[in-house]
Scaffold this motif. Sequence first.
Motif, PDB file in Angstrom:
ATOM      1  N   PRO A  96       0.816  -1.222   0.000  1.00 13.98           N
ATOM      2  CA  PRO A  96       0.000   0.000   0.000  1.00 13.98           C
ATOM      3  C   PRO A  96       0.848   1.270   0.000  1.00 13.98           C
ATOM      4  CG  PRO A  96      -0.190  -1.154   2.114  1.00 13.98           C
ATOM      5  CD  PRO A  96       0.524  -2.068   1.164  1.00 13.98           C
ATOM      6  N   GLN A  97       2.041   1.187   0.580  1.00 14.84           N
ATOM      7  CA  GLN A  97       2.941   2.346   0.611  1.00 14.84           C
ATOM      8  C   GLN A  97       3.234   2.858  -0.788  1.00 14.84           C
ATOM      9  OE1 GLN A  97       6.346   2.742   2.853  1.00 14.84           O
ATOM     10  NE2 GLN A  97       5.083   2.857   4.693  1.00 14.84           N
ATOM     11  N   CYS A  98       3.411   1.903  -1.705  1.00 11.34           N
ATOM     12  CA  CYS A  98       3.778   2.273  -3.061  1.00 11.34           C
ATOM     13  C   CYS A  98       2.551   2.576  -3.900  1.00 11.34           C
ATOM     14  CB  CYS A  98       4.562   1.167  -3.734  1.00 11.34           C
ATOM     15  SG  CYS A  98       5.667   0.311  -2.653  1.00 11.34           S
ATOM     16  N   GLY A  99       1.402   2.272  -3.358  1.00 10.03           N
ATOM     17  CA  GLY A  99       0.188   2.600  -4.100  1.00 10.03           C
ATOM     18  C   GLY A  99      -0.301   1.519  -5.033  1.00 10.03           C
ATOM     19  N   ILE A 128      -1.464  -2.711  -5.040  1.00  8.16           N
ATOM     20  CA  ILE A 128      -1.580  -4.084  -4.525  1.00  8.16           C
ATOM     21  C   ILE A 128      -2.426  -4.866  -5.509  1.00  8.16           C
ATOM     22  CG2 ILE A 128      -2.396  -5.610  -2.677  1.00  8.16           C
ATOM     23  CD1 ILE A 128      -2.264  -3.268  -0.793  1.00  8.16           C
ATOM     24  N   GLY A 143      -4.819   0.395  -6.996  1.00  9.75           N
ATOM     25  CA  GLY A 143      -3.741   1.005  -7.763  1.00  9.75           C
ATOM     26  C   GLY A 143      -4.280   1.902  -8.849  1.00  9.75           C
ATOM     27  N   GLU A 173      -7.031   4.298  -4.924  1.00  9.17           N
ATOM     28  CA  GLU A 173      -5.902   5.081  -5.423  1.00  9.17           C
ATOM     29  C   GLU A 173      -6.468   6.205  -6.289  1.00  9.17           C
ATOM     30  OE1 GLU A 173      -2.194   6.282  -6.951  1.00  9.17           O
ATOM     31  OE2 GLU A 173      -3.978   5.847  -8.115  1.00  9.17           O
ATOM     32  N   CYS A 192       0.749   8.241  -8.488  1.00  6.11           N
ATOM     33  CA  CYS A 192       0.568   7.936  -9.900  1.00  6.11           C
ATOM     34  C   CYS A 192       0.340   9.186 -10.738  1.00  6.11           C
ATOM     35  CB  CYS A 192      -0.597   6.992 -10.086  1.00  6.11           C
ATOM     36  SG  CYS A 192      -0.103   5.303  -9.805  1.00  6.11           S
ATOM     37  N   LEU A 235       6.856   7.582  -7.129  1.00  6.13           N
ATOM     38  CA  LEU A 235       6.181   6.496  -6.422  1.00  6.13           C
ATOM     39  C   LEU A 235       5.684   6.936  -5.057  1.00  6.13           C
ATOM     40  CD1 LEU A 235       8.512   3.594  -7.489  1.00  6.13           C
ATOM     41  CD2 LEU A 235       6.128   3.872  -8.134  1.00  6.13           C
ATOM     42  N   HIS A 267       0.284   6.261   3.957  1.00 10.78           N
ATOM     43  CA  HIS A 267       0.557   6.250   2.520  1.00 10.78           C
ATOM     44  C   HIS A 267      -0.691   5.944   1.713  1.00 10.78           C
ATOM     45  CE1 HIS A 267       4.821   6.502   3.303  1.00 10.78           C
ATOM     46  NE2 HIS A 267       5.033   6.594   1.998  1.00 10.78           N
ATOM     47  N   GLU A 268      -1.426   4.893   2.128  1.00  8.96           N
ATOM     48  CA  GLU A 268      -2.575   4.482   1.323  1.00  8.96           C
ATOM     49  C   GLU A 268      -3.684   5.532   1.354  1.00  8.96           C
ATOM     50  OE1 GLU A 268      -1.142   2.856   3.820  1.00  8.96           O
ATOM     51  OE2 GLU A 268      -2.530   1.518   4.869  1.00  8.96           O
ATOM     52  N   HIS A 312      -2.508   8.263  -1.068  1.00  8.29           N
ATOM     53  CA  HIS A 312      -2.697   7.857  -2.464  1.00  8.29           C
ATOM     54  C   HIS A 312      -4.128   8.079  -2.916  1.00  8.29           C
ATOM     55  CE1 HIS A 312       1.150   6.121  -3.506  1.00  8.29           C
ATOM     56  NE2 HIS A 312       1.190   5.424  -2.405  1.00  8.29           N
ATOM     57  N   PRO A 326      -8.430  -4.816  -3.010  1.00  3.73           N
ATOM     58  CA  PRO A 326      -8.130  -5.864  -2.021  1.00  3.73           C
ATOM     59  C   PRO A 326      -8.021  -5.284  -0.602  1.00  3.73           C
ATOM     60  CG  PRO A 326      -6.177  -5.381  -3.346  1.00  3.73           C
ATOM     61  CD  PRO A 326      -7.311  -4.611  -3.947  1.00  3.73           C
ATOM     62  N   LEU A 327      -7.668  -3.992  -0.492  1.00  2.16           N
ATOM     63  CA  LEU A 327      -7.570  -3.377   0.835  1.00  2.16           C
ATOM     64  C   LEU A 327      -8.946  -3.281   1.477  1.00  2.16           C
ATOM     65  CD1 LEU A 327      -5.152  -0.367   0.177  1.00  2.16           C
ATOM     66  CD2 LEU A 327      -4.631  -2.468   1.404  1.00  2.16           C
TER      67      LEU A 327
END
Lengths: 149, 393
Positions: A31-34, A36, A59, B305, B326, B331, B344-345, B348, B383-384
């Motif tokens: 999730p940190q990278c945005g 999954i 994502g 996101e 994005c 990143l 972070h999430e 995003h 999925p989160l």
Amino acid sequence: MYSEKVMDHFSNPRNVGEIEDANAVGEVGNPQCGDIMKIYMKINEETNIIEDVKFKTFGCGAAIATSSMATELVKGKSVDEALQMTNKAVVEALDGLPPVKLHCSVLAEEAVQSAIFNYYERKGLTPPAGLKCSGCCSSCHHHHDHEEE
Amino acid sequence: MNQRIYVDNAATTKVNPQVLEAMLPYLGGTYGNPSSIYAEGREAKTAVETARAQVATAIGAEPNEIYFTGSGSEADNWAIRSVARSLKEKGNHIITTAVEHHAVLHTCQSLEKEGFEVTYLPVDAYGRVSAEDVKAAIKDTTVLITVMFANNEIGTLMPISQIGAVAKEAGVLFHTDAVQAIGMVPIDVKTMNIDLLSLTGHKFHGPKGSGALYVRKGVKLNSFITGGAQERGRRAGTENVPGIVGLGKAIELATADIPKKAAYLTQLRDRYISKILEQVPYAQLNGHPEERLPGNANISFSFIEGEGLLLFLDMKGISASSGSACTSGSLDPSHVLLAIGRKHEEAHGSLRCSFDMENTIEDVDAIVAAVSEIVARLRAMSPLYETFLKENK
């Protein structure tokens, strides 16, 4: 910025969802990278054919489109054939991706491999040599050791 | 549905027709070089000086304290580098905040490589730095305090008057990046004790490529571009006359009736924020609920996101922006959202809507409907969200 194919797979993604009785599940990304990606497969244990495949992705547009395309590419294929699917094949099938989004295709390849790794594990079999993705990709993809083609 | 809804006015704005009209002669028949002594030159020179007076009036400065630049980023670079270099003998310490625009942050980072010491002050959960923290960070070697007037992402207003008072008392120069604030909140450089201020025309219905730096009389300003006598020898290069004329007209119009504009935009903004928070679960407002730009609403939606949200909004004819990685080409999500403590999430999955006078209540309601639908759609494939639902059954 995105090809028509990418926009099509982003806005009408194929194979979204979960498979209740999946016998192969792989999740990659962070999730940190945005990004999954989680892939569910129903694999015929006699024939090793991937009879059904579904995904869920957190994502960007490219991440959703590559997940959708990757599931399309492996659906109905044997496990061995699915393992041959490269990120490059996903990119080509989508008529290209912007360079900054290539990592999404790598993630899609890894998600498929991760699900198949899980299938072998569940069966108590040794995964084929070279299949290294067991959901190992929990670090940000820019540090990842897989080659982006 | 043919009409698009543009709510990305913090990114850029449409040129006001009156501004365009003022500029047109200088893109056509009135083409003289302001440095020339004959009639065409004098006419261009007069236009540039009129614009300088318009900019000065808008912020309570004197015309000879205004220098035209090509952008807000240039004004930030110039202000910070000039003060740092000209006061190098006095000290090498700069105070700023963690949530500045990259034009300030990257300039400070570049000065660190040249031996300057920079304090990046943290902000509270709303994105505000406190004047007390600024005061406590001042050392004998401090030569500059640079704090933005209003945050470009989350709209939070900084306590500029208090920081100005702190800076004045300590005898340290104070620069503010006011790019987002001009025309949205009243600014008076004298009463607020601002020594340097950056602005750009395209954020308030002026043309792109037009910016200005205010420098208080008596503050040394180094030449940024050498090679000519333009801008009193500080920035060589033939003036962007149509751009400057447009900037002057735009700032005059933008600052003419701030209270009326602020009241209207606040109404749109608050309607949007309250409706979203009411209709969409797991959404959080980023930035201060009241101490924020009247047109700015920035909301984080968990489990999704931002880019997908923007793409789907675009398909529905709505233009907005996000702090997602994005959309930035990197990143990492927004440094501002991380600085206010978002995970972070969550960072995003942020959406910034910046409203303008052309937006209506109907626009707000259409955006709310579109956002709730799209967020639900993206969550259904996240999925989160799936994990969250299973864990919270």
